[in-house]
Design a protein around this motif. Structure first.
Motif, short mmCIF file in Angstrom:
data_model
loop_
_atom_site.label_atom_id
_atom_site.label_comp_id
_atom_site.label_asym_id
_atom_site.label_seq_id
_atom_site.Cartn_x
_atom_site.Cartn_y
_atom_site.Cartn_z
N UNK A 88 42.63 45.35 33.21
CA UNK A 88 43.43 45.37 31.92
C UNK A 88 42.61 43.85 30.95
N UNK A 89 41.52 43.01 31.66
CA UNK A 89 41.21 42.09 31.63
C UNK A 89 39.90 42.81 31.03
N UNK A 90 39.13 43.35 31.52
CA UNK A 90 38.03 43.53 30.65
C UNK A 90 37.57 44.95 29.93
N UNK A 91 38.94 45.12 29.65
CA UNK A 91 39.50 46.51 28.47
C UNK A 91 38.85 47.65 28.96
N UNK A 92 39.01 47.95 30.42
CA UNK A 92 38.31 49.47 30.70
C UNK A 92 39.88 50.26 30.74
N UNK A 93 39.59 51.66 31.00
CA UNK A 93 40.84 52.56 31.56
C UNK A 93 40.08 53.75 31.47
N UNK A 94 41.05 54.42 32.83
CA UNK A 94 41.10 55.37 33.58
C UNK A 94 40.98 56.30 32.73
N UNK A 95 40.28 57.43 32.89
CA UNK A 95 39.61 58.55 32.02
C UNK A 95 40.08 59.82 32.77
#
Length: 231
Positions: free
Chosen positions: A179-186
């Motif tokens: 959430x903090x670093x702008x990642x999303x599990x693909x």
């Protein structure tokens, strides 16, 4: 190297015989250097073939563009990837001087022209230089390595984390960091590492950089804070 040969042919790789010669050379240089520098606990040739070479190449289809290997160690997964995928440029970041010296020497021996080696801690890398792909193998828990990896990705870029059986547990613990670093599990892509008849579960955790998150430029934090106080 029959297992590696089979893997390369199945993957549709060309020039398999020439590549196998390169991997044999790499294996020999690794074993020789490991007598004086602590590079790896895996030293038996067939084990190197399976647990280092084939395992590193398991992420091959997801590699593209400018690539950063954080904590490159003895060159896994970056050197096997660079040998097979000559159309990408791979930067290897390693903080231990003797390991960096080994990487430089072995890349010269292998005549690798699509690699760059940086002797640096991850948090001291130039944060203005962003990559299409970041890879990490055997570097730490996912909530820790997300902080090391995601700040160096372009928005839209992919972080590939090589993990073992507990990938889902680590993902659950990494939600705040994502959430903090702008990642999303693909995706989480399972595969097996088969050595001496035993099947070892592995997973590629694919994380897409979907935004800059709330990163104000302070990540990754210095003074070992990602490990001491994970996000």
């Amino acid at each position: 190297m029959k297992a590696l040969q089979k893997f390369l042919i199945k993957s549709g790789i060309e020039n398999v015989d020439a590549l196998l010669n390169k991997f044999l050379l790499f294996s020999g240089e690794l074993q020789k250097a490991n007598k004086t520098v602590n590079l790896t606990a895996i030293t038996e040739p067939h084990e190197i073939e399976v647990k280092h070479f084939i395992d590193s190449l398991s992420g091959l289809e997801f590699i593209q563009g400018e690539v950063l290997d954080i904590g490159a160690g003895a060159g896994f997964p970056s050197i096997p990837l660079a040998l097979v995928k000559e159309d990408v440029r791979i930067t290897m970041a390693e903080s231990v001087g003797k390991k960096t010296e080994f990487l430089r020497a072995v890349c010269t021996t292998l005549e690798l022209r699509n690699v760059r080696i940086i002797h640096s801690r991850i948090e001291d890398l130039d944060k203005s230089v962003l990559y299409d792909t970041v890879v990490a193998r055997a570097l730490g828990a996912l909530n820790i390595i997300c902080e090391y990896a995601l700040p160096f990705l372009k928005v839209g870029g992919l972080f590939i984390a090589y993990k073992a059986q507990k990938a889902q547990e680590e993902l659950a613990a990494a939600q705040n960091a994502l959430r903090i670093l702008g990642g999303a599990v693909e995706d989480v892509v399972p595969y097996e590492c088969i050595f001496n008849g035993e099947r070892h579960e592995r997973n590629l955790v694919l994380i897409r950089k979907i935004s800059t998150g709330i990163d104000d430029g302070k990540y990754p934090r210095g003074q070992n804070k990602p490990r001491l106080k994970p996000l």
